[in-house]
Design a protein around this motif. Structure first.
Motif, PDB file in Angstrom:
ATOM      1  N   GLU A   1      35.648  41.312  39.918  1.00  0.00           N
ATOM      2  CA  GLU A   1      34.454  42.004  40.407  1.00  0.00           C
ATOM      3  C   GLU A   1      33.948  41.409  41.720  1.00  0.00           C
ATOM      4  N   THR A   2      33.312  42.239  42.523  1.00  0.00           N
ATOM      5  CA  THR A   2      32.693  41.752  43.745  1.00  0.00           C
ATOM      6  C   THR A   2      31.421  40.998  43.348  1.00  0.00           C
ATOM      7  N   VAL A   3      30.867  40.204  44.249  1.00  0.00           N
ATOM      8  CA  VAL A   3      29.645  39.482  43.905  1.00  0.00           C
ATOM      9  C   VAL A   3      28.484  40.459  43.681  1.00  0.00           C
ATOM     10  N   ASP A   4      28.467  41.571  44.407  1.00  0.00           N
ATOM     11  CA  ASP A   4      27.396  42.556  44.214  1.00  0.00           C
ATOM     12  C   ASP A   4      27.466  43.207  42.828  1.00  0.00           C
TER      13      ASP A   4
END
Lengths: 224, 224
Positions: free
Chosen positions: B54-57
């Protein structure tokens, strides 16, 4: 947890620095030609991996000083880019920063680290490595936005400047014309500027008063 | 490079979320009691490790939804904290976010993840784990600052509110009294509010007009 999975929980940490200056009447960003890895030969903003022993802030200043003679310039964290596939080599998360330097600031020889270094106007950028097009765009947006509610522009100017220099700097950063009379009235009413007592010399124009900022430290203030 | 050194080049990536709401006339932050690791039993802001996929966002929104019923709230990246020794377990870099929710927002049962969940006024916080005191302070500063140059306050309010509710929200966030007449004049001149046509009911006060924000989307605007 399998070894493979454990490895994937770790991300390599990088710093990338968007360095701005006003040059030849446009807002410029300093780019370096990548020497190594997947993006060899492409342009990117300066930066690299964070060392185990340093904070991300210390690291950002280190990469800044690789290219800029004086480390004493405006430097602020911009955003952390964490898309999973932004680097084909692995999970590299980049904590990005932006810096503002006066045009007079000297750029160092950093041929050990980069294949080339050059300034580019922000509206005429070459193809960039990684997601650096996004990084630069966000930095431009942040700079424009901060210019409207802070004194940040001082970092792009020489210590002494005329009101015309200052107006031109605002116009270049904001990318729009400002009305000369309204601008002068507003900027002088803010009590941010001090007359140096000196005037410009030269034959092309009438001598103009030289000003300096009362404060050369970032502060929030409604400018425009 | 030795194996040891290689390991040290990697940082574990975490997300921490500062969640604000206005409750009982003060600005509150949601804290959780840590279940595991070195800081067991201390309070902290919600968060945890970023997954490889997953992306940090995306990850930030996941941790938000662990505790808040509706994920559809204001969420913005705050700062990345990268001090070398901030976690005794190893090099954990935290990409922090802050979220704003109306008081009415429901807090979920998250006893699987945390030993407890509770609201605390920002000026009466317990001892916090990691560097979360710094994280919360920066989030408070960011919120205060943004409140003066954006419409961000809408995220802390219910959909409909009186001008007194709005003024009180500003006073609580900014931590200072505002002059009622000047406030109303300024806020109505900004063309941000729409009368709903409804009024408050109840015996304690005269009926007051209910307003809503024309736009419930973050926008920069000079408010105060």
């Amino acid at each position: 947890m399998k070894k493979e999975d454990q490895r994937l929980r770790y991300a390599i940490l990088a710093n990338d620095i968007v360095i701005f200056a006003i040059r030849d009447g446009t807002l410029n960003v300093l780019l370096v030609k990548v020497k190594k890895a997947s993006f060899r030969g492409l342009w990117a903003v300066p930066g690299g991996l964070v060392r185990p022993s340093e904070t991300v802030d210390t690291c950002a200043r280190r990469y800044l000083r690789q290219v800029v003679a004086s480390g004493d310039v405006f430097l602020e964290q911009l955003y952390t880019f964490g898309k999973v596939d932004r680097d084909p080599q692995g999970r590299v998360v980049s904590v990005t920063y932006y810096a503002l330097i006066p045009d007079a600031e000297r750029i160092l020889d950093c041929s050990d680290d980069y294949a080339a270094v050059a300034w580019f106007p922000v509206d005429r950028l070459p193809e960039l490595a990684y997601d650096h097009d996004e990084v630069v765009q966000l930095a431009v947006d942040r700079l424009r936005s901060k210019t409207t509610y802070s004194n940040i522009i001082f970092s792009l100017l020489d210590r002494e400047f005329t009101l015309s220099d200052l107006q031109r700097a605002y116009e270049i950063v904001l990318n729009r014309k400002l009305d000369k009379r309204n601008f002068r009235k507003k900027i002088l009413s803010l009590n941010q500027l001090v007359k140096t007592g000196k005037k410009t010399t030269g034959k092309a124009h009438r001598p103009a008063d030289l000003y300096r900022f009362r404060l050369r430290r970032y502060a929030t203030i409604q400018i425009l």
